[in-house]
Scaffold this motif. Structure first.
Motif, PDB file in Angstrom:
ATOM      1  N   ARG A 161     -36.672  42.320  71.100  1.00 29.60           N
ATOM      2  CA  ARG A 161     -35.628  42.742  72.033  1.00 29.60           C
ATOM      3  C   ARG A 161     -35.993  44.065  72.701  1.00 29.60           C
ATOM      4  N   ARG A 162     -36.605  44.970  71.932  1.00 25.41           N
ATOM      5  CA  ARG A 162     -36.953  46.297  72.449  1.00 25.41           C
ATOM      6  C   ARG A 162     -38.401  46.632  72.088  1.00 25.41           C
ATOM      7  N   PRO A 163     -39.379  45.894  72.624  1.00 20.56           N
ATOM      8  CA  PRO A 163     -40.764  46.078  72.176  1.00 20.56           C
ATOM      9  C   PRO A 163     -41.317  47.489  72.350  1.00 20.56           C
ATOM     10  N   VAL A 164     -41.100  48.101  73.483  1.00 26.21           N
ATOM     11  CA  VAL A 164     -41.662  49.427  73.740  1.00 26.21           C
ATOM     12  C   VAL A 164     -40.993  50.475  72.854  1.00 26.21           C
ATOM     13  N   ALA A 165     -39.679  50.456  72.785  1.00 22.25           N
ATOM     14  CA  ALA A 165     -38.945  51.442  71.984  1.00 22.25           C
ATOM     15  C   ALA A 165     -39.273  51.308  70.503  1.00 22.25           C
ATOM     16  N   VAL A 166     -39.336  50.089  69.993  1.00 20.68           N
ATOM     17  CA  VAL A 166     -39.635  49.881  68.570  1.00 20.68           C
ATOM     18  C   VAL A 166     -41.055  50.339  68.256  1.00 20.68           C
ATOM     19  N   ARG A 167     -42.010  50.020  69.130  1.00 23.82           N
ATOM     20  CA  ARG A 167     -43.392  50.459  68.893  1.00 23.82           C
ATOM     21  C   ARG A 167     -43.462  51.983  68.858  1.00 23.82           C
ATOM     22  N   ARG A 168     -42.780  52.633  69.770  1.00 19.17           N
ATOM     23  CA  ARG A 168     -42.779  54.098  69.825  1.00 19.17           C
ATOM     24  C   ARG A 168     -42.146  54.666  68.555  1.00 19.17           C
ATOM     25  N   GLU A 169     -41.033  54.099  68.107  1.00 22.43           N
ATOM     26  CA  GLU A 169     -40.370  54.597  66.896  1.00 22.43           C
ATOM     27  C   GLU A 169     -41.222  54.371  65.656  1.00 22.43           C
ATOM     28  N   LEU A 170     -41.880  53.219  65.576  1.00 29.53           N
ATOM     29  CA  LEU A 170     -42.723  52.936  64.416  1.00 29.53           C
ATOM     30  C   LEU A 170     -43.966  53.826  64.382  1.00 29.53           C
ATOM     31  N   ALA A 171     -44.385  54.322  65.533  1.00 35.94           N
ATOM     32  CA  ALA A 171     -45.563  55.190  65.595  1.00 35.94           C
ATOM     33  C   ALA A 171     -45.267  56.598  65.090  1.00 35.94           C
ATOM     34  N   ASP A 172     -43.999  56.973  65.036  1.00 40.59           N
ATOM     35  CA  ASP A 172     -43.607  58.290  64.548  1.00 40.59           C
ATOM     36  C   ASP A 172     -43.179  58.135  63.088  1.00 40.59           C
ATOM     37  N   PRO A 173     -43.866  58.788  62.143  1.00 36.13           N
ATOM     38  CA  PRO A 173     -43.553  58.580  60.711  1.00 36.13           C
ATOM     39  C   PRO A 173     -42.082  58.796  60.349  1.00 36.13           C
ATOM     40  N   TYR A 174     -41.457  59.840  60.884  1.00 40.24           N
ATOM     41  CA  TYR A 174     -40.055  60.102  60.556  1.00 40.24           C
ATOM     42  C   TYR A 174     -39.147  59.014  61.130  1.00 40.24           C
ATOM     43  N   LEU A 175     -39.342  58.699  62.422  1.00 32.90           N
ATOM     44  CA  LEU A 175     -38.508  57.667  63.053  1.00 32.90           C
ATOM     45  C   LEU A 175     -38.747  56.298  62.420  1.00 32.90           C
ATOM     46  N   ALA A 176     -39.994  56.022  62.061  1.00 30.07           N
ATOM     47  CA  ALA A 176     -40.312  54.735  61.434  1.00 30.07           C
ATOM     48  C   ALA A 176     -39.540  54.571  60.130  1.00 30.07           C
ATOM     49  N   ARG A 177     -39.542  55.598  59.321  1.00 27.28           N
ATOM     50  CA  ARG A 177     -38.810  55.542  58.045  1.00 27.28           C
ATOM     51  C   ARG A 177     -37.325  55.309  58.287  1.00 27.28           C
ATOM     52  N   GLU A 178     -36.758  56.062  59.219  1.00 29.23           N
ATOM     53  CA  GLU A 178     -35.340  55.912  59.528  1.00 29.23           C
ATOM     54  C   GLU A 178     -35.026  54.513  60.054  1.00 29.23           C
ATOM     55  N   LEU A 179     -35.845  54.021  60.972  1.00 29.05           N
ATOM     56  CA  LEU A 179     -35.620  52.693  61.554  1.00 29.05           C
ATOM     57  C   LEU A 179     -35.718  51.608  60.482  1.00 29.05           C
ATOM     58  N   LEU A 180     -36.754  51.652  59.671  1.00 29.23           N
ATOM     59  CA  LEU A 180     -36.941  50.605  58.656  1.00 29.23           C
ATOM     60  C   LEU A 180     -35.824  50.623  57.613  1.00 29.23           C
ATOM     61  N   LEU A 181     -35.408  51.800  57.194  1.00 31.44           N
ATOM     62  CA  LEU A 181     -34.308  51.867  56.225  1.00 31.44           C
ATOM     63  C   LEU A 181     -32.995  51.404  56.844  1.00 31.44           C
ATOM     64  N   TYR A 182     -32.790  51.711  58.120  1.00 35.98           N
ATOM     65  CA  TYR A 182     -31.588  51.243  58.819  1.00 35.98           C
ATOM     66  C   TYR A 182     -31.570  49.715  58.882  1.00 35.98           C
ATOM     67  N   VAL A 183     -32.698  49.115  59.265  1.00 29.58           N
ATOM     68  CA  VAL A 183     -32.771  47.651  59.358  1.00 29.58           C
ATOM     69  C   VAL A 183     -32.628  47.036  57.968  1.00 29.58           C
ATOM     70  N   TRP A 184     -33.227  47.672  56.947  1.00 28.77           N
ATOM     71  CA  TRP A 184     -33.097  47.174  55.570  1.00 28.77           C
ATOM     72  C   TRP A 184     -31.625  47.160  55.147  1.00 28.77           C
ATOM     73  N   ASP A 185     -30.917  48.231  55.460  1.00 28.42           N
ATOM     74  CA  ASP A 185     -29.490  48.296  55.122  1.00 28.42           C
ATOM     75  C   ASP A 185     -28.675  47.271  55.913  1.00 28.42           C
ATOM     76  N   LYS A 186     -29.012  47.091  57.194  1.00 29.58           N
ATOM     77  CA  LYS A 186     -28.320  46.086  58.025  1.00 29.58           C
ATOM     78  C   LYS A 186     -28.516  44.686  57.443  1.00 29.58           C
ATOM     79  N   ALA A 187     -29.702  44.416  56.908  1.00 31.98           N
ATOM     80  CA  ALA A 187     -30.002  43.100  56.340  1.00 31.98           C
ATOM     81  C   ALA A 187     -29.135  42.799  55.127  1.00 31.98           C
ATOM     82  N   ALA A 188     -28.549  43.831  54.522  1.00 31.26           N
ATOM     83  CA  ALA A 188     -27.722  43.657  53.322  1.00 31.26           C
ATOM     84  C   ALA A 188     -26.238  43.620  53.631  1.00 31.26           C
TER      85      ALA A 188
END
Length: 181
Positions: free
Chosen positions: A20-47
């Protein structure tokens, strides 16, 4: 049968977000802090719609970047699978060398691959796996994967992806010269 929480993360939410957001997600995953926040947010959403007793801790959730067959690849390690169709690793494979501008009209969606636990007995060599690819709503198994739960599983999965992807297509058109004698 796969536990709902890790299944939602790996098979539903993560690929949908990346597409849905390829450019934004790639940019966030490339930043260690943002990547951690994004992945934990998605992990929590999955629950969110999972009973508290069935939620899985995020322990073991990691992200590393690699080059696979000339393509930039985000490799995610998930908490250890405990059932068929749960994912050891997933990979977002980007065909472009660099991030395109966010305002570009056509954002190229990354390809999304998984290394899933498969039916079979676990042994000293590891657990059976299958390499699969999600494309929209289509889940296609590509064949047996490397044994899961072993120290070299990540590298073996990346090698399997390189075999699936093949060499990067040449962007230059070859010149053909006809010589008559």
């Amino acid at each position: 049968m796969a536990r709902q929480h890790p299944y939602n993360f790996a098979h539903v939410l993560l690929p949908q977000l990346a597409w849905r957001r390829p450019v934004a997600v790639r940019r966030e995953l490339a930043d260690p802090y943002l990547a951690r926040e994004l992945l934990l947010y998605v992990w929590d959403k999955a629950a969110e719609n999972v009973a508290p007793v069935d939620r899985v801790p995020s322990k073991g959730l990691r992200l590393t970047w690699h080059e696979v067959a000339g393509r930039t690849t985000a490799l995610l390690q998930l908490p250890a699978p405990q059932a068929t169709m749960e994912v050891h690793f997933s990979a977002l494979v980007y065909e472009e060398d660099e991030e395109p501008a966010e305002n570009e009209a056509e954002e190229t969606r990354p390809r999304y691959f998984t290394l899933e636990a498969a039916l079979g007995l676990s042994g000293p060599a590891g657990t059976p796996t299958v390499v699969a690819e999600w494309s929209g709503d289509t889940h296609r198994q590509l064949g047996r994967g490397p044994a899961g739960g072993r120290p070299g599983t990540a590298e073996a999965f990346l090698e399997a992806l390189a075999a699936v992807l093949g060499p990067r297509p040449n962007t230059q058109v070859p010149v053909m010269r006809i010589v008559r004698s």
